[in-house]
Design a protein around this motif. Structure first.
Motif, mmCIF file in Angstrom:
data_model
loop_
_atom_site.group_PDB
_atom_site.id
_atom_site.type_symbol
_atom_site.label_atom_id
_atom_site.label_comp_id
_atom_site.label_asym_id
_atom_site.label_seq_id
_atom_site.Cartn_x
_atom_site.Cartn_y
_atom_site.Cartn_z
ATOM 1 N N VAL A 30 -21.803 94.819 13.630
ATOM 2 C CA VAL A 30 -20.664 95.057 12.726
ATOM 3 C C VAL A 30 -19.475 95.618 13.498
ATOM 4 N N ASP A 31 -19.706 96.632 14.327
ATOM 5 C CA ASP A 31 -18.594 97.265 15.037
ATOM 6 C C ASP A 31 -18.030 96.396 16.153
ATOM 7 N N THR A 32 -18.848 95.546 16.750
ATOM 8 C CA THR A 32 -18.336 94.615 17.758
ATOM 9 C C THR A 32 -17.375 93.620 17.109
ATOM 10 N N VAL A 33 -17.714 93.162 15.934
ATOM 11 C CA VAL A 33 -16.813 92.252 15.207
ATOM 12 C C VAL A 33 -15.528 92.976 14.838
ATOM 13 N N MET A 34 -15.655 94.208 14.358
ATOM 14 C CA MET A 34 -14.461 94.953 13.925
ATOM 15 C C MET A 34 -13.569 95.364 15.096
ATOM 16 N N TRP A 35 -14.149 95.807 16.203
ATOM 17 C CA TRP A 35 -13.376 96.278 17.342
ATOM 18 C C TRP A 35 -13.071 95.170 18.352
ATOM 19 N N ARG A 36 -13.684 94.012 18.164
ATOM 20 C CA ARG A 36 -13.493 92.851 19.051
ATOM 21 C C ARG A 36 -13.878 93.134 20.504
ATOM 22 N N LYS A 37 -14.880 94.011 20.672
ATOM 23 C CA LYS A 37 -15.497 94.260 21.975
ATOM 24 C C LYS A 37 -16.884 94.822 21.706
ATOM 25 N N LEU A 38 -17.786 94.662 22.659
ATOM 26 C CA LEU A 38 -19.149 95.139 22.509
ATOM 27 C C LEU A 38 -19.153 96.665 22.473
ATOM 28 N N VAL A 39 -19.589 97.230 21.336
ATOM 29 C CA VAL A 39 -19.531 98.685 21.177
ATOM 30 C C VAL A 39 -20.613 99.171 20.204
ATOM 31 N N TRP A 40 -21.200 100.307 20.546
ATOM 32 C CA TRP A 40 -22.032 101.079 19.632
ATOM 33 C C TRP A 40 -21.322 102.425 19.511
ATOM 34 N N PRO A 41 -20.514 102.621 18.476
ATOM 35 C CA PRO A 41 -19.627 103.782 18.393
ATOM 36 C C PRO A 41 -20.311 105.139 18.526
ATOM 37 N N GLU A 42 -21.427 105.342 17.873
ATOM 38 C CA GLU A 42 -22.063 106.651 17.935
ATOM 39 C C GLU A 42 -22.603 106.967 19.325
ATOM 40 N N PHE A 43 -23.019 105.954 20.067
ATOM 41 C CA PHE A 43 -23.430 106.194 21.451
ATOM 42 C C PHE A 43 -22.217 106.568 22.295
ATOM 43 N N ASP A 44 -21.099 105.870 22.083
ATOM 44 C CA ASP A 44 -19.879 106.199 22.819
ATOM 45 C C ASP A 44 -19.426 107.625 22.533
ATOM 46 N N VAL A 45 -19.507 108.033 21.270
ATOM 47 C CA VAL A 45 -19.139 109.399 20.889
ATOM 48 C C VAL A 45 -20.070 110.403 21.554
ATOM 49 N N PHE A 46 -21.376 110.133 21.488
ATOM 50 C CA PHE A 46 -22.350 111.020 22.114
ATOM 51 C C PHE A 46 -22.105 111.125 23.622
ATOM 52 N N TRP A 47 -21.890 110.005 24.262
ATOM 53 C CA TRP A 47 -21.669 109.988 25.710
ATOM 54 C C TRP A 47 -20.405 110.764 26.074
ATOM 55 N N PHE A 48 -19.310 110.518 25.368
ATOM 56 C CA PHE A 48 -18.029 111.156 25.664
ATOM 57 C C PHE A 48 -18.086 112.657 25.403
ATOM 58 N N ASN A 49 -18.617 113.040 24.219
ATOM 59 C CA ASN A 49 -18.599 114.450 23.831
ATOM 60 C C ASN A 49 -19.685 115.275 24.497
ATOM 61 N N SER A 50 -20.882 114.739 24.569
ATOM 62 C CA SER A 50 -22.016 115.553 25.018
ATOM 63 C C SER A 50 -22.348 115.380 26.492
ATOM 64 N N VAL A 51 -22.443 114.156 26.941
ATOM 65 C CA VAL A 51 -22.844 113.927 28.332
ATOM 66 C C VAL A 51 -21.683 114.216 29.282
ATOM 67 N N LEU A 52 -20.529 113.635 29.001
ATOM 68 C CA LEU A 52 -19.367 113.851 29.875
ATOM 69 C C LEU A 52 -18.655 115.167 29.592
ATOM 70 N N ASN A 53 -18.959 115.790 28.446
ATOM 71 C CA ASN A 53 -18.364 117.065 28.039
ATOM 72 C C ASN A 53 -16.835 117.015 28.037
#
Length: 169
Positions: free
Chosen positions: A136-159
Motif C-alpha cells: 500500500v505505501d509503495t503505491v502511495m509513495w511511489r517508491k519501495l517503503v515500509w514506513p514504520e521500519f523507516d521511522v524505527f530506524w531513523f528514530n531509534s537506531v540512528l538516534n
C-alpha cells in the motif's frame, strides 16, 4: 467484554478513562496512526479478556507493524504475559451457615498460549502485515517503503529523532 469479566464499575471506569485521555479529542478528529493503533489495542485487550489470545496477538502485531513501531514496548510484555500466564479454575465448597466444613480446590492449570503456536502466529502475521503495508505505501509513495521500519530506524537506531524539528505550520 470488560463488563462481563470485571463488572459494571470497571467497565464504566475504562470508558471514562479512555474518553478523557488528554489527547483523545484531538486525535479523534484526525486519522493518525496513534488513534488507529488505540482502537486495535482496545480490540486486542477485548480479545484477550475473552480468551482469544492468538487474535489479540494478531491485532497487536498488525498495529505495531502498520501503525506504531513503538508498540513493541506493549507487544513484548503482553506477549510474554500470555506465554507465562496460566489459567486457573478453582472451585470452593464451604459448609452451611457459620460452620466451616472444608475448602476443596480443583485446580486445572494450562498455558494460555504455546510458544511454538505463538511463534507461528507471530511470524506469519508479521510477514503478512509487512507485505500489506509495503504494498500500500509503495503505491502511495511511489517508491519501495515500509514506513514504520523507516521511522524505527531513523528514530531509534540512528538516534536522529531530534532532526524532525518543530514547525507550527
Amino acid at each position: 467484554m470488560v463488563r462481563n469479566k470485571f463488572g459494571n464499575q470497571v467497565e464504566a471506569f475504562f470508558v471514562i478513562l479512555t474518553a478523557l485521555q488528554f489527547h483523545m479529542l484531538f486525535y479523534c478528529t484526525r486519522p493518525l496512526p496513534n488513534i488507529l493503533a488505540l482502537g486495535l489495542v482496545n480490540l486486542a485487550y477485548g480479545y484477550s479478556l475473552k480468551g482469544s489470545f492468538y487474535t489479540a496477538l494478531k491485532c497487536l502485531i498488525f498495529a505495531t507493524v502498520v501503525f506504531r513501531c513503538d508498540m513493541l514496548l506493549l507487544l513484548g510484555p503482553l506477549g510474554l504475559q500470555l506465554l507465562l500466564m496460566k489459567n486457573h479454575m478453582t472451585k470452593q465448597i464451604i459448609g452451611k451457615g457459620h460452620e466451616f466444613r472444608g475448602l476443596y480446590i480443583l485446580d486445572a492449570v494450562t498455558k494460555s498460549i504455546s510458544l511454538w503456536e505463538s511463534l507461528k502466529c507471530g511470524i506469519s502475521t508479521t510477514l503478512l502485515c509487512i507485505g500489506l503495508t509495503t504494498l500500500v505505501d509503495t503505491v502511495m509513495w511511489r517508491k519501495l517503503v515500509w514506513p514504520e521500519f523507516d521511522v524505527f530506524w531513523f528514530n531509534s537506531v540512528l538516534n536522529r529523532s531530534s532532526e524532525w524539528g518543530v514547525s507550527l505550520f
